[in-house]
Design a protein around this motif. Structure first.
Motif, mmCIF file in Angstrom:
data_model
loop_
_atom_site.group_PDB
_atom_site.id
_atom_site.type_symbol
_atom_site.label_atom_id
_atom_site.label_comp_id
_atom_site.label_asym_id
_atom_site.label_seq_id
_atom_site.Cartn_x
_atom_site.Cartn_y
_atom_site.Cartn_z
ATOM 1 N N VAL A 1 0.795 -1.309 0.022
ATOM 2 C CA VAL A 1 0.111 0.217 -0.078
ATOM 3 C C VAL A 1 1.047 1.334 0.137
ATOM 4 C CG1 VAL A 1 -1.824 -0.991 1.099
ATOM 5 C CG2 VAL A 1 -0.236 -0.256 2.658
ATOM 6 N N SER A 2 0.051 2.389 -0.672
ATOM 7 C CA SER A 2 1.167 3.794 -0.403
ATOM 8 C C SER A 2 1.494 3.993 0.839
ATOM 9 C CB SER A 2 0.127 4.717 -1.095
ATOM 10 O OG SER A 2 0.578 5.906 -0.967
ATOM 11 N N ASN B 1 -5.070 4.706 3.661
ATOM 12 C CA ASN B 1 -6.384 4.247 3.075
ATOM 13 C C ASN B 1 -7.233 3.736 4.062
ATOM 14 O OD1 ASN B 1 -8.378 3.065 1.199
ATOM 15 N ND2 ASN B 1 -7.241 1.446 0.776
ATOM 16 N N ASN C 1 -10.554 3.256 3.584
ATOM 17 C CA ASN C 1 -11.920 2.887 2.999
ATOM 18 C C ASN C 1 -11.653 1.482 2.214
ATOM 19 O OD1 ASN C 1 -14.300 2.736 1.655
ATOM 20 N ND2 ASN C 1 -13.795 4.358 -0.079
ATOM 21 N N ASN C 2 -11.505 0.648 2.919
ATOM 22 C CA ASN C 2 -11.337 -0.743 2.636
ATOM 23 C C ASN C 2 -12.583 -1.316 2.537
ATOM 24 O OD1 ASN C 2 -8.279 -1.370 2.723
ATOM 25 N ND2 ASN C 2 -8.620 -0.292 4.544
ATOM 26 N N SER D 1 -10.755 -3.680 -1.511
ATOM 27 C CA SER D 1 -9.427 -3.837 -0.760
ATOM 28 C C SER D 1 -8.296 -4.224 -1.601
ATOM 29 C CB SER D 1 -9.418 -5.001 0.349
ATOM 30 O OG SER D 1 -10.646 -4.621 1.436
ATOM 31 N N PHE E 1 -9.042 14.193 4.387
ATOM 32 C CA PHE E 1 -7.965 14.037 3.021
ATOM 33 C C PHE E 1 -6.935 15.179 3.005
ATOM 34 C CE2 PHE E 1 -6.337 13.335 -1.145
ATOM 35 C CZ PHE E 1 -5.468 12.203 -0.834
ATOM 36 N N LYS F 1 -4.461 13.552 4.679
ATOM 37 C CA LYS F 1 -4.130 12.545 3.647
ATOM 38 C C LYS F 1 -4.740 11.281 4.046
ATOM 39 C CE LYS F 1 -2.592 15.179 0.496
ATOM 40 N NZ LYS F 1 -3.638 16.069 0.699
ATOM 41 N N HIS G 1 -7.818 9.022 3.437
ATOM 42 C CA HIS G 1 -8.725 8.492 2.508
ATOM 43 C C HIS G 1 -9.862 7.766 3.227
ATOM 44 C CE1 HIS G 1 -10.884 7.292 -1.272
ATOM 45 N NE2 HIS G 1 -10.543 6.065 -0.980
ATOM 46 N N GLN G 2 -11.339 7.873 2.958
ATOM 47 C CA GLN G 2 -12.208 7.429 3.541
ATOM 48 C C GLN G 2 -13.381 7.706 2.588
ATOM 49 O OE1 GLN G 2 -13.958 10.110 4.675
ATOM 50 N NE2 GLN G 2 -11.788 11.365 4.326
ATOM 51 N N THR H 1 -3.432 -2.356 8.065
ATOM 52 C CA THR H 1 -3.616 -1.161 8.756
ATOM 53 C C THR H 1 -2.712 -1.267 10.152
ATOM 54 O OG1 THR H 1 -5.878 -0.672 8.039
ATOM 55 C CG2 THR H 1 -5.251 0.776 9.752
ATOM 56 N N ASP I 1 -1.257 4.730 11.836
ATOM 57 C CA ASP I 1 -1.990 5.220 10.857
ATOM 58 C C ASP I 1 -3.488 5.664 11.618
ATOM 59 O OD1 ASP I 1 -0.497 4.723 8.741
ATOM 60 O OD2 ASP I 1 -1.625 3.093 8.118
#
Ligand SMILES: Cc1ncc(COP(=O)(O)O)c(C=O)c1O
Length: 437
Positions: free
Chosen positions: A69-70, A75, A77-78, A82, A391, A395, A397-398, A417, A421
């Motif tokens: 993952v980035s 992220n 919003n899995n 996913s 965001f 940063k 994301h959801q 996760t 985070d």
């Protein structure tokens, strides 16, 4: 009786062991990437309960490392879709390269040989018979096939809910328009921590014309886990069939599909199972297969062979075959461990913001009513503003949701996760709520 129970248990243990051997087989990508390290991580936690393993950061660090993952955005919003671990991505790429060496030969004569073993693997994970499993592309396809394929006629009634997924709602509405079925929707104000209240709402809506109940196992908007087994038991006592939308439950909650006592089940494997994006699965109780017409063609549409639902024409065999490595990955983690870890992650952040002024959770934190998904809002801040602030400033994301009676931002962690985070999420919500007027 006891003997047959023991024989069944033993049989299922042997099968489980066989699949695990598959997961660790010397030639699989999974083995090359992870087996040695994971086996030693597993030995360290073998004596612990899944709840205890959920908090063991060393164990989960190995699993986090398996994803790509980035490093720059977080992220959460899995629930939407996913990512796959690297081994799954590599499997798809490898099958894709092979395919392009001669598509009709390698797809239809070589890769296609993997479909029946894959069906068996998925069946084992689902606790079902391979003959009850069809492999397809997503929940929409699985559930629409069932909804359109069931022999409902004018004035037959179906009970669903306003917070069922729109693709299923639209399919029932299409049948209402074209064939005159009657589609009713219940309204639930989630979170609800009372199974009987939910079951009663479905039961109260039943009439002599009710033929079908549609239930979303985990409501995607706010993560409520519905009491599916109790709804199915109640429905059975009235002779009514149940379709379960398991888009968010399969690969997340540790359950076997037949134990739900439902008739039909559809899921997306690219959500919590982390299978390649564009993979799904349908389960139909064996004796019900013949009554469901396939959405696409078959030479025996009323037959009892589940493969009648797999005539999708030319599609991605690499994606389909890549599912096998995702099942290996899941089996090696252990379904219950994964469920408990993701629930722990949800509770980790949610309990830290729960009592902040202006912050409201839209999801129960009791284990029986939620797992990965939790909705959150801040008084004086719209969901769109909260989404933008999370965001743009952090940063993270959801997804913001304003739909029917839901108005919140949805946060969904996954096994990769990290607590760091989630600490950042807590800091972000604290700061945004602190500035809200
Ligand atoms: C409850 C539920 N059902 C079905 C779907 C559709 O899934 P797919 O887009 O994989 O078909 C979703 C997607 O998020 C969902 O949340």
């Amino acid at each position: 009786m006891l003997n047959s129970f023991m024989t069944n248990n033993r049989r299922s243990f042997i099968k489980q062991a066989a699949v695990l051997t598959g997961a660790f087989s010397a030639t699989s990508l999974f083995n090359q990437a992870h087996a040695e390290v994971w086996k030693s991580a597993e030995r360290k936690v073998a004596h612990l309960t899944p709840q205890q393993v959920a908090t063991d950061e060393d164990f989960w660090a190995e699993i986090q490392r398996a994803y790509t993952v980035s490093p720059n955005i977080i992220n959460l919003n899995n629930g939407g879709v996913s990512p796959s671990p690297l081994v799954v991505q590599q499997a798809v790429e490898r099958y894709n390269q092979l395919t392009n060496e001669g598509p009709s030969y390698f797809m239809w004569r070589i890769l296609d040989q993997g479909r029946e073993p894959l069906r068996e693997k998925l069946a084992l994970l689902a606790g079902a018979l391979p003959e009850e499993i069809a492999i397809n592309r997503n929940s929409t396809e699985a559930l629409n096939t069932i909804i359109y394929g069931l022999p409902l006629k004018s004035s037959d009634e179906v009970i669903g809910a306003r917070l069922d997924y729109p693709h299923m709602v639209q399919a029932y509405r299409a049948r209402a328009t074209r064939e005159g079925i009657v589609y009713k929707q219940l309204t639930f104000d989630f979170p609800i921590e009372n199974d009987e209240q939910i079951v009663k709402a479905y039961e109260d809506a039943i009439t002599s014309k009710t033929k079908l109940i549609h239930v979303t196992h985990i409501v995607n908007y706010v993560g409520q886990i519905m009491p599916v087994r109790k709804i199915c038991d109640m429905a059975k006592s009235h002779g009514i069939e149940v379709i379960v939308d398991g888009a968010h439950s399969f690969g997340l909650l540790d359950f076997k599909i037949p134990d739900l006592n439902c008739d039909y089940f559809g899921t997306s494997l690219h959500k919590f199972l982390s299978a390649p994006i564009g993979s799904g699965m349908m389960w139909i109780k064996k004796e019900k297969i013949s009554k469901v017409f396939p959405l696409l063609c078959d030479d025996n549409p009323q037959g009892a062979d589940i493969r009648k639902f797999e005539n999708l024409g030319t599609r991605s065999f690499p994606i389909e075959q890549g599912i096998g490595e995702a099942v290996n990955f899941q089996m090696a983690i252990g379904s219950k461990r994964k469920e408990e870890r993701i629930r722990y992650l949800k509770n980790y952040w949610a309990t830290k913001v729960q009592h902040l002024p202006k912050v409201k959770l839209h999801t129960s934190l009791k284990p029986e009513y939620s797992c990965a998904i939790c909705g959150v809002s801040v008084d004086g801040v719209t969901p769109a503003q909260l989404d933008a602030a999370l965001f743009n400033q952090y940063k993270i994301h959801q997804v913001s949701i304003v739909f029917e009676n839901v108005s919140c931002v949805r946060i969904t962690p996954h096994v990769y996760t990290t607590l760091a985070d989630l600490d950042k999420l807590v800091k972000a919500i604290t700061e945004i709520a602190g500035k809200a007027t």
